[in-house]
Motif scaffolding. Structure first.
Motif, mmCIF file in Angstrom:
data_model
loop_
_atom_site.group_PDB
_atom_site.id
_atom_site.type_symbol
_atom_site.label_atom_id
_atom_site.label_comp_id
_atom_site.label_asym_id
_atom_site.label_seq_id
_atom_site.Cartn_x
_atom_site.Cartn_y
_atom_site.Cartn_z
ATOM 1 N N GLU A 235 0.889 -1.080 0.069
ATOM 2 C CA GLU A 235 0.046 -0.042 -0.272
ATOM 3 C C GLU A 235 0.804 1.309 -0.321
ATOM 4 N N SER A 236 0.517 1.919 -1.054
ATOM 5 C CA SER A 236 2.014 2.976 -1.379
ATOM 6 C C SER A 236 1.712 3.785 -0.811
ATOM 7 N N GLU A 237 0.192 4.264 -0.016
ATOM 8 C CA GLU A 237 0.112 5.475 1.104
ATOM 9 C C GLU A 237 0.497 5.014 3.019
ATOM 10 N N VAL A 238 0.302 3.842 2.633
ATOM 11 C CA VAL A 238 1.149 3.112 4.011
ATOM 12 C C VAL A 238 2.446 3.546 4.159
ATOM 13 N N HIS A 239 2.896 3.836 3.041
ATOM 14 C CA HIS A 239 4.702 3.933 3.758
ATOM 15 C C HIS A 239 4.715 5.645 3.291
ATOM 16 N N GLY A 240 3.943 5.504 2.594
ATOM 17 C CA GLY A 240 4.113 7.476 2.144
ATOM 18 C C GLY A 240 3.451 7.865 3.805
ATOM 19 N N LEU A 241 2.946 7.481 4.072
ATOM 20 C CA LEU A 241 3.198 7.961 5.964
ATOM 21 C C LEU A 241 3.723 7.509 6.665
ATOM 22 N N VAL A 242 4.431 6.369 6.892
ATOM 23 C CA VAL A 242 5.764 7.033 7.467
ATOM 24 C C VAL A 242 6.548 7.528 7.322
ATOM 25 N N ALA A 243 6.590 7.371 6.146
ATOM 26 C CA ALA A 243 7.700 8.439 5.513
ATOM 27 C C ALA A 243 7.448 9.433 6.149
ATOM 28 N N LEU A 244 6.124 10.062 6.158
ATOM 29 C CA LEU A 244 6.181 11.351 6.815
ATOM 30 C C LEU A 244 5.935 11.590 8.096
ATOM 31 N N LEU A 245 5.949 10.800 8.486
ATOM 32 C CA LEU A 245 5.987 10.987 10.395
ATOM 33 C C LEU A 245 7.655 10.723 10.162
ATOM 34 N N GLU A 246 8.460 9.761 10.363
ATOM 35 C CA GLU A 246 9.854 9.819 10.590
ATOM 36 C C GLU A 246 10.418 11.183 9.726
ATOM 37 N N LEU A 247 10.191 11.661 8.711
ATOM 38 C CA LEU A 247 10.654 13.040 8.083
ATOM 39 C C LEU A 247 10.156 13.697 9.812
ATOM 40 N N GLN A 248 8.860 14.155 9.584
ATOM 41 C CA GLN A 248 8.564 14.664 10.577
ATOM 42 C C GLN A 248 9.323 15.297 12.178
ATOM 43 N N ALA A 249 9.146 13.589 12.435
ATOM 44 C CA ALA A 249 9.918 13.226 13.925
ATOM 45 C C ALA A 249 11.381 13.890 13.689
ATOM 46 N N ARG A 272 20.865 19.378 15.114
ATOM 47 C CA ARG A 272 19.981 18.345 16.265
ATOM 48 C C ARG A 272 18.734 17.901 15.424
ATOM 49 N N TRP A 273 18.367 17.780 13.700
ATOM 50 C CA TRP A 273 18.073 16.645 13.470
ATOM 51 C C TRP A 273 18.318 14.851 13.556
ATOM 52 N N ASP A 274 17.346 14.710 13.327
ATOM 53 C CA ASP A 274 17.654 13.345 13.707
ATOM 54 C C ASP A 274 17.983 12.145 11.956
ATOM 55 N N ARG A 275 19.321 12.553 11.737
ATOM 56 C CA ARG A 275 20.017 11.665 9.952
ATOM 57 C C ARG A 275 19.329 10.666 10.563
ATOM 58 N N LEU A 276 19.701 9.493 10.955
ATOM 59 C CA LEU A 276 18.658 7.933 11.510
ATOM 60 C C LEU A 276 17.139 8.095 10.976
ATOM 61 N N LEU A 277 16.494 9.157 10.931
ATOM 62 C CA LEU A 277 14.670 9.412 10.876
ATOM 63 C C LEU A 277 14.885 9.360 9.826
ATOM 64 N N ILE A 278 15.349 10.969 9.390
ATOM 65 C CA ILE A 278 15.810 11.104 7.698
ATOM 66 C C ILE A 278 15.901 10.438 6.954
ATOM 67 N N GLN A 279 17.110 9.325 6.955
ATOM 68 C CA GLN A 279 17.259 8.078 6.274
ATOM 69 C C GLN A 279 15.654 7.490 6.428
ATOM 70 N N ARG A 280 14.966 6.552 7.287
ATOM 71 C CA ARG A 280 14.713 5.679 7.171
ATOM 72 C C ARG A 280 12.946 6.606 6.258
ATOM 73 N N GLY A 281 12.801 7.829 6.552
ATOM 74 C CA GLY A 281 12.154 8.498 5.528
ATOM 75 C C GLY A 281 12.249 8.292 4.214
ATOM 76 N N LEU A 282 13.599 8.443 4.312
ATOM 77 C CA LEU A 282 13.795 8.633 2.783
ATOM 78 C C LEU A 282 13.819 8.051 2.139
ATOM 79 N N ALA A 283 13.288 6.732 2.523
ATOM 80 C CA ALA A 283 13.558 4.971 1.852
ATOM 81 C C ALA A 283 12.019 4.949 1.845
ATOM 82 N N ALA A 284 11.551 5.019 3.168
ATOM 83 C CA ALA A 284 9.677 4.650 3.261
ATOM 84 C C ALA A 284 9.575 5.928 2.104
ATOM 85 N N LEU A 285 9.730 6.996 1.820
ATOM 86 C CA LEU A 285 9.517 7.732 0.399
ATOM 87 C C LEU A 285 9.763 6.733 -0.675
#
Length: 419
Positions: A235-249, A272-285
């Motif tokens: 489901e594309s939008e599920v990964h889209g939501l994960v990406a959004l939350l990872e990047l915002q968090a 101070r932004w969390d680079r690991l969450l950013i990487q996870r968010g970009l991967a989910a996107l």
């Protein structure tokens, strides 16, 4: 093991495994409320047994097996379900060759599907949005009624009644404990995503109270989104939501200062932004974009968040791409809040005059009448144009509408600074 350590072990096992246990028992009984009661019975049994007999090697499996035995007993007591309980009991007895084997069999079967059914049931459209949020946090987040009430600044009895009514409504409406069929799934999935996003947003920027950021709610929503992505990988939008939350968090640590005061996006220390969450968010996107040629609202918002995440400094932000993404988002949602955000992006890309013109086009929108971020955004653009008297008036109006104490204080301080 000391009594204190035993209770911590019980609490940890319950927190981790309660959703899976409730989901598995709900599949047996067909009723979410009954399933929660039976799972609670298993918890009570652990509280009685473990301090004397010790914590089992696999606490989650023990709780699961105990809850299922309670479910079988419950079904046996129900005359209307007599035939069903015999079949379920027979099936389980056939699978059981020893107590240990019983436990392992109980923990292994169809848990993923059961969790997916539980998510879709807790977020059923027959429930109000508030009820869906409360029930999801209770059943899938494992939060107590008191914790949910505290998170949403609601009285405990109100939340308790909301949860009780939600379970009763599901039972009275005979909502099946199942993942909806394909034709219903998209609409129901939208409800599930909405609930998880609401939980995250309440943590990300609390609507009321004296804390602007509630990291525990953000983490809970992110955990639920990750679970959902594992259960619905196509489901594309599920990964889209994960990406959004990872990047915002990823910005959470930089969004408040040491005193808990809000720090706006362009003023944040990006180191101070969390680079690991950013990487996870970009991967989910990337995963979301691979699954479809037509991006949905969560994926588009994630793409906007990715523009900010990729910018090392505010000046590096690709505002023209953000405007283009908001154009696509506006077409899908027709949301006045999205229109407001697009106006801010236009101001950043093409100047405050262009953005102010767009805001003034929606200033009388009824849905934004009490939305404090509209006058706040308008104030910022007026300030950039050197119209400080009007800007200060707008900031004061925004402060009057804001429900969160921290946010109100920030707006008041800005008004003082610009006066």
């Amino acid at each position: 093991m000391s009594s204190e350590r035993t209770h911590r072990a019980i609490e940890a096992a319950w927190r981790i495994d309660a959703p899976r246990i409730i989901a598995a028992v709900a599949r047996m009984t067909g009723d979410v409320g009954t399933a929660e009661d039976l799972a609670q019975d298993a918890l009570v049994a652990a509280l009685r047994s473990w301090p004397e007999q010790g914590v089992p090697d696999n606490p989650g499996a023990w709780l699961m097996a105990t809850a299922k035995r309670r479910a079988i007993d419950h079904l046996r007591r129900g005359r209307m379900l007599e035939r069903k309980h015999e079949q379920v009991a027979y099936d389980i007895d056939q699978q059981t060759t020893s107590p240990e084997a019983s436990i392992h069999e109980a923990i292994d079967d169809d848990v993923g599907d059961d969790l997916l059914r539980l998510i879709f049931t807790a977020c059923h459209p027959v429930l109000s949005t508030e009820a869906r949020v409360a029930l999801t946090l209770r059943l899938l987040g494992g939060l107590t009624t008191e914790e949910i009430a505290r998170a949403f600044l609601a009285p405990v009895p109100t939340v308790a009644q909301r949860i009780v009514r939600a379970k009763r409504t599901l039972a009275e409406a005979h909502v099946p404990f199942e993942v909806p069929r394909q034709e219903e799934r998209a609409a129901r999935l939208g409800s599930v995503l909405e609930v998880i996003y609401l939980i995250f947003n309440e943590g990300y920027a609390a609507t009321a109270g004296d804390a602007w950021l509630r990291a525990d709610l953000c983490e809970e929503a992110l955990r639920l989104a990750r679970v959902l992505a594992g259960l619905a990988p196509d489901e594309s939008e599920v990964h889209g939501l994960v990406a959004l939350l990872e990047l915002q968090a990823s910005r959470n640590r930089a969004r408040i200062d040491t005193a808990g005061e809000p720090v706006l996006l362009l003023e944040q220390d990006r180191s101070r932004w969390d680079r690991l969450l950013i990487q996870r968010g970009l991967a989910a996107l990337e995963r979301a974009q691979q699954l479809t040629d037509t991006l949905g609202p969560y994926t588009l918002q994630a793409a906007i968040a990715a523009c900010h995440a990729r910018a090392r400094t505010p000046g590096d932000t690709d505002w023209e791409r953000i405007v283009a993404l908001y154009d696509a988002l506006t077409e899908i949602t027709q949301s006045p809040v999205v229109a407001l955000n697009r106006a801010v992006a236009v101001a950043m890309a093409f100047g405050p005059d262009a953005g102010l013109e767009l805001i003034d086009d929606i200033v009388d929108e009824p849905a934004l009448r009490h939305y404090h971020l509209l006058p706040a955004a308008r104030a910022d653009l007026l300030h950039r144009l050197g119209r400080n008297v009007e800007a200060v008036a707008e900031l004061r109006r925004a402060a009057g509408l804001a429900q969160n104490e921290r946010e109100r204080a920030l707006l008041v301080q800005r008004a003082l600074d610009w006066s």
